[in-house]
Design an enzyme around this catalytic site. Structure first.
Site, PDB file in Angstrom:
ATOM      1  N   THR A  54       0.837  -1.205   0.000  1.00 51.23           N
ATOM      2  CA  THR A  54       0.000   0.000   0.000  1.00 51.23           C
ATOM      3  C   THR A  54       0.874   1.258   0.000  1.00 51.23           C
ATOM      4  OG1 THR A  54      -1.551  -1.239   1.388  1.00 51.23           O
ATOM      5  CG2 THR A  54      -1.943   1.112   1.181  1.00 51.23           C
ATOM      6  N   ARG A  71       7.958  -2.705   2.608  1.00 49.06           N
ATOM      7  CA  ARG A  71       8.150  -2.810   4.065  1.00 49.06           C
ATOM      8  C   ARG A  71       8.533  -4.221   4.430  1.00 49.06           C
ATOM      9  NH1 ARG A  71       3.187   0.667   6.525  1.00 49.06           N
ATOM     10  NH2 ARG A  71       3.717   2.529   5.327  1.00 49.06           N
ATOM     11  N   SER A 110       6.246   3.715   8.476  1.00 48.75           N
ATOM     12  CA  SER A 110       5.097   4.431   9.032  1.00 48.75           C
ATOM     13  C   SER A 110       4.829   4.078  10.485  1.00 48.75           C
ATOM     14  CB  SER A 110       3.882   4.168   8.149  1.00 48.75           C
ATOM     15  OG  SER A 110       2.799   4.951   8.558  1.00 48.75           O
ATOM     16  N   HIS A 111       3.688   3.470  10.733  1.00 44.22           N
ATOM     17  CA  HIS A 111       3.237   3.196  12.098  1.00 44.22           C
ATOM     18  C   HIS A 111       3.707   1.832  12.595  1.00 44.22           C
ATOM     19  CE1 HIS A 111       0.616   1.889   8.961  1.00 44.22           C
ATOM     20  NE2 HIS A 111       0.206   0.910   9.731  1.00 44.22           N
ATOM     21  N   LYS A 137      10.145   4.006   0.195  1.00 36.59           N
ATOM     22  CA  LYS A 137       9.223   4.249  -0.915  1.00 36.59           C
ATOM     23  C   LYS A 137       9.717   5.406  -1.759  1.00 36.59           C
ATOM     24  CE  LYS A 137       5.850   7.254   1.255  1.00 36.59           C
ATOM     25  NZ  LYS A 137       4.437   7.599   1.309  1.00 36.59           N
ATOM     26  N   ASP A 174       2.030   9.543  13.883  1.00 37.62           N
ATOM     27  CA  ASP A 174       2.652   8.210  13.812  1.00 37.62           C
ATOM     28  C   ASP A 174       4.154   8.292  13.543  1.00 37.62           C
ATOM     29  OD1 ASP A 174       2.435   9.087  11.181  1.00 37.62           O
ATOM     30  OD2 ASP A 174       2.281   7.044  10.419  1.00 37.62           O
ATOM     31  N   ASP A 194       6.122   8.296  10.960  1.00 35.43           N
ATOM     32  CA  ASP A 194       6.662   9.207   9.948  1.00 35.43           C
ATOM     33  C   ASP A 194       5.876  10.507   9.818  1.00 35.43           C
ATOM     34  OD1 ASP A 194       4.500   7.781   8.924  1.00 35.43           O
ATOM     35  OD2 ASP A 194       5.209   7.975   6.857  1.00 35.43           O
ATOM     36  N   ASP A 236       2.630  11.248   9.143  1.00 38.62           N
ATOM     37  CA  ASP A 236       1.542  11.547   8.202  1.00 38.62           C
ATOM     38  C   ASP A 236       0.158  11.240   8.773  1.00 38.62           C
ATOM     39  OD1 ASP A 236       1.882   8.823   8.079  1.00 38.62           O
ATOM     40  OD2 ASP A 236       2.066   8.703   5.893  1.00 38.62           O
ATOM     41  N   ARG A 237       0.097  10.532   9.900  1.00 40.38           N
ATOM     42  CA  ARG A 237      -1.219  10.227  10.474  1.00 40.38           C
ATOM     43  C   ARG A 237      -1.557  11.188  11.613  1.00 40.38           C
ATOM     44  NH1 ARG A 237      -2.312   3.770  10.700  1.00 40.38           N
ATOM     45  NH2 ARG A 237      -1.865   3.409   8.499  1.00 40.38           N
ATOM     46  N   THR A 254      -7.934   2.189  -1.100  1.00 40.91           N
ATOM     47  CA  THR A 254      -7.105   2.509   0.065  1.00 40.91           C
ATOM     48  C   THR A 254      -5.680   2.868  -0.364  1.00 40.91           C
ATOM     49  OG1 THR A 254      -8.399   1.093   1.487  1.00 40.91           O
ATOM     50  CG2 THR A 254      -6.129   1.494   2.159  1.00 40.91           C
ATOM     51  N   GLU A 287      -9.985   6.590   6.618  1.00 39.74           N
ATOM     52  CA  GLU A 287     -10.423   6.220   7.962  1.00 39.74           C
ATOM     53  C   GLU A 287      -9.248   5.851   8.860  1.00 39.74           C
ATOM     54  OE1 GLU A 287      -9.717   2.921   8.760  1.00 39.74           O
ATOM     55  OE2 GLU A 287      -8.966   2.721   6.708  1.00 39.74           O
ATOM     56  N   SER A 288      -8.110   5.552   8.256  1.00 38.09           N
ATOM     57  CA  SER A 288      -6.945   5.084   8.998  1.00 38.09           C
ATOM     58  C   SER A 288      -6.129   6.246   9.562  1.00 38.09           C
ATOM     59  CB  SER A 288      -6.087   4.226   8.089  1.00 38.09           C
ATOM     60  OG  SER A 288      -5.811   4.930   6.891  1.00 38.09           O
ATOM     61  N   LYS A 343      -0.531  12.477   3.101  1.00 39.61           N
ATOM     62  CA  LYS A 343      -1.360  12.878   4.226  1.00 39.61           C
ATOM     63  C   LYS A 343      -0.452  13.540   5.250  1.00 39.61           C
ATOM     64  CE  LYS A 343      -1.438   8.134   6.040  1.00 39.61           C
ATOM     65  NZ  LYS A 343      -1.460   7.150   4.952  1.00 39.61           N
ATOM     66  N   ARG A 391      -8.932  -6.581   7.789  1.00 36.67           N
ATOM     67  CA  ARG A 391      -9.649  -5.435   8.341  1.00 36.67           C
ATOM     68  C   ARG A 391     -11.131  -5.546   7.985  1.00 36.67           C
ATOM     69  NH1 ARG A 391      -5.215  -2.664   9.696  1.00 36.67           N
ATOM     70  NH2 ARG A 391      -3.586  -2.192   8.176  1.00 36.67           N
TER      71      ARG A 391
HETATM   72  C1  G1P Z   1      -2.943   1.206   5.896  1.00 36.62           C
HETATM   73  C2  G1P Z   1      -4.229   2.001   5.907  1.00 36.62           C
HETATM   74  C3  G1P Z   1      -4.313   2.869   4.678  1.00 36.62           C
HETATM   75  C4  G1P Z   1      -3.074   3.771   4.612  1.00 36.62           C
HETATM   76  C5  G1P Z   1      -1.812   2.930   4.701  1.00 36.62           C
HETATM   77  C6  G1P Z   1      -0.573   3.794   4.796  1.00 36.62           C
HETATM   78  O1  G1P Z   1      -2.894   0.377   4.774  1.00 36.62           O
HETATM   79  O2  G1P Z   1      -5.348   1.155   5.982  1.00 36.62           O
HETATM   80  O3  G1P Z   1      -5.484   3.631   4.704  1.00 36.62           O
HETATM   81  O4  G1P Z   1      -3.066   4.504   3.421  1.00 36.62           O
HETATM   82  O5  G1P Z   1      -1.858   2.089   5.865  1.00 36.62           O
HETATM   83  O6  G1P Z   1      -0.574   4.605   5.932  1.00 36.62           O
HETATM   84  P1  G1P Z   1      -3.300  -1.182   4.823  1.00 36.62           P
HETATM   85  O7  G1P Z   1      -2.452  -1.825   5.884  1.00 36.62           O
HETATM   86  O8  G1P Z   1      -4.745  -1.223   5.202  1.00 36.62           O
HETATM   87  O9  G1P Z   1      -3.038  -1.680   3.434  1.00 36.62           O
HETATM   88 ZN    ZN Z   2       2.645   7.011   8.423  1.00 39.25          ZN
END
Ligand code: G1P
Ligand code: ZN
Length: 551
Positions: A18, A22, A113-114, A126, A277, A279, A281-282, A344, A364-365, A376, A504
């Site tokens: 996504t 990673r 990221s998170h 990325k 988070d 990095d 962006d959240r 997504t 929503e995330s 974001k 999910r």
């Molecule tokens: C998750 C979130 C998605 C977001 C992505 C990167 O991806 O659901 O909305 O863009 O992290 O932060 P997922 O693990 O669902 O593919």
């Molecule tokens: Zn992030």
């Protein structure tokens, strides 16, 4: 400076998900692993001689080592300059800002990221294109294809670059410019929001707390909230970025940002709480004893954008990812602007923003952002909220409740089942596919959709998206069970996890009746939750009794 051509063989697992590639840190530590992927990027983007690259990461374990490797490979692949954040740091939104401001050819962002960090945690990489946004699928697919046939990579033989001093140095024919990772970003924020009004709010006893979760936003938050907006220093907690995020899980939600949640739900709670988070962006937004669902947050920002200087001229449109609630759609309808529903992942918003079709986007995330950059942006969302609070002079909760009273409430929750066996997860998805015909209405046979109590299925599908700008089609983006009354259940497999599969389940219903707006979301969604578990056979197939995380 000598350039070495190093012979290598492909890895088979370098498919970006996504949001980039990673893997565990140990995977990246395998000889040639990082180099193969970086060379695959460079081979795909066809670097014009002398081009500029932006480079930085969230400071997690392996960040510094990876930066040194990438700098040497950039020099060997014809870049003329690399802008690298001091200490190898750039939050994801700051990287997007730098790419756009300095018109670089693109950027490499190092982050998972998170996901947790540290020697046993995750690392990620990325590529972002010249618009500052994540590379679209046609590029990530090409990078993956290149990674499967790679036979050699190019790297300069050179000493490491000092990353902790601002200024220029040379790496062969290439200039390395170590830049302040915060100032360009902070300046951009100051150009969008009414800092004077926010400063006045904060000096009038309005107390905020921002949790940087020992991740990248600490220095950004200190500069913006404390230095530029005058908040007390202790308004920013966990502000010291650590390579392992202090052992925590840098994901701003009710489960992982528990220190902040306890403070906002405790006695003498601050008026406003927020977290970001790994990095940056959240964002998570809290009021005193109150949680703002990210889907609602997007809708509320849109409905109040006229109060914010950077958005006073109006919004071109709004975009949300498919699993995000339709709260924003209602605001868009009221404003008379289009609302787009994308798969997504932030990469799908880029084309819409570049074409001037949308101004605000959200997922929503815990992701919200606008066309000021192409990622974001956590601190941007926090500042947007503070600007609204300064203008409306009401508590967070009152603003949300007024919003629901006006537009109705899209009751929403997401249940994550993390780390389940891949076969079991695929089995659940397959089972759902197999039941489409049985669940949905069949007019030819004069049969309505399956009935579950007062809820009747209207239609089932696997979400597919045709980009309105370039016509590209993305299929298999999540299974939807849509009900006659507008409620829905969505099932999706995560594309960012590194351990097993994460399933999910997204649940949404619509409640226009104000007398029911006080209900807890889990309570209000109980029927949908039990339908979801029943039709998917999730418990039987995974052995899981309950979700790992509920947001
Ligand atoms: C998750 C979130 C998605 C977001 C992505 C990167 O991806 O659901 O909305 O863009 O992290 O932060 P997922 O693990 O669902 O593919
Ligand atoms: Zn992030």
């Amino acid at each position: 400076m000598q350039i070495r051509m190093v012979a290598t063989t492909p890895f088979t697992d370098q498919k970006p998900g996504t949001s980039g590639l990673r893997k565990r840190v140990q995977a990246f530590r395998q000889p040639h692993y990082l180099e193969n992927f970086v060379q695959s990027i460079f081979d795909t983007i066809d670097v014009p001689a002398g081009a500029t690259l932006a480079l930085g990461g969230d400071g997690r374990h392996y960040n510094r080592e990876a930066i040194q490797v990438i700098l040497k490979m950039a020099a060997a692949n014809g870049f003329g300059r690399v802008l690298v954040g001091k200490g190898g740091i750039l939050s994801t939104p700051a990287a997007s800002c730098v790419i756009r401001k300095y018109k670089t050819h693109g950027g490499i962002i190092l982050s998972a990221s998170h996901n947790p960090g540290g020697p046993d945690g995750d690392f990620g990489i990325k590529y972002n294109t010249a618009n500052g946004g994540p590379a679209p699928e046609k590029i990530t697919e090409a990078i993956y294809a290149a990674s499967k046939t790679i036979a050699q990579y190019r790297i300069a033989d050179a000493p490491d670059i000092a990353l902790d001093e601002l200024g220029d140095s040379r790496l062969g024919d290439m200039t390395v410019s170590v830049i302040d990772p915060v100032s360009d970003y902070a300046e951009l924020m100051e150009s969008l929001f009414d800092f004077a009004a926010i400063r006045a709010l904060l000096s009038n006893g309005f107390r905020i707390r921002f949790d940087a979760m020992h991740a990248v936003t600490g220095p950004y938050a200190r500069e913006i909230f404390v230095n530029r907006l005058g908040a007390p220093a202790d308004s920013v907690i966990n502000a010291e970025p650590l390579e392992d995020f202090g052992g925590g899980h840098p994901d701003p939600n009710l489960t992982y940002a528990h220190e902040l949640v306890e403070a906002l739900y405790g006695g003498n709670a601050p008026d406003f709480g927020a977290a970001s988070d790994g990095d940056g962006d959240r964002n998570m937004i809290l009021g005193r004893h109150f949680f703002v669902t990210p889907s609602d947050s997007l809708a509320i920002l849109a409905a109040n954008a006229h109060l914010v200087p950077g958005y006073q001229q109006g919004l071109a449109g709004i975009a949300r990812s498919m699993p995000t609630s339709a709260a924003a759609d209602r605001v868009a309808a009221a404003l008379g602007i289009p609302c787009y529903e994308t798969p997504t992942g932030w990469k799908f918003f880029g084309n819409l923003m570049d074409a001037g079709k949308v101004t605000l986007c959200g997922e929503e995330s815990f992701g919200t952002g606008s066309d000021h950059i192409r990622e974001k942006d956590g601190l941007w969302a926090v500042l947007f909220w503070l600007n609204i609070l300064a203008a409306r002079k009401q508590p967070v909760e009152a603003i949300v409740r007024e919003h629901w009273a006006r537009f109705g409430r899209n009751v929403y929750s997401r249940h994550d089942y993390e780390g389940i066996p891949i076969d079991a997860a695929n089995g659940v998805m397959q089972r759902l596919h197999d039941r489409f015909a049985e669940l949905q209405a069949c007019p030819e046979q004069g049969r309505g959709g399956a009935q579950f109590g007062h809820l009747q299925v209207r239609r089932c599908d696997d979400f597919s998206y045709t980009d309105p700008v370039d016509g590209s089609v993305s299929q298999g983006q999540g299974i939807r069970i849509l009900f006659v009354d507008g409620s829905r259940i969505v099932f999706r497999l995560s594309g960012t996890g590194t351990e097993g599969a994460t399933l999910r389940i997204y649940l949404e219903s619509y409640e226009p009746d104000v007398s029911k707006h006080h209900l807890d979301a889990q309570q209000a969604l109980a029927t949908l939750i039990s339908i979801a578990l029943g039709v998917s056979e999730l418990r039987q197939r995974t052995g899981r009794e309950r979700p790992t995380v509920i947001t």
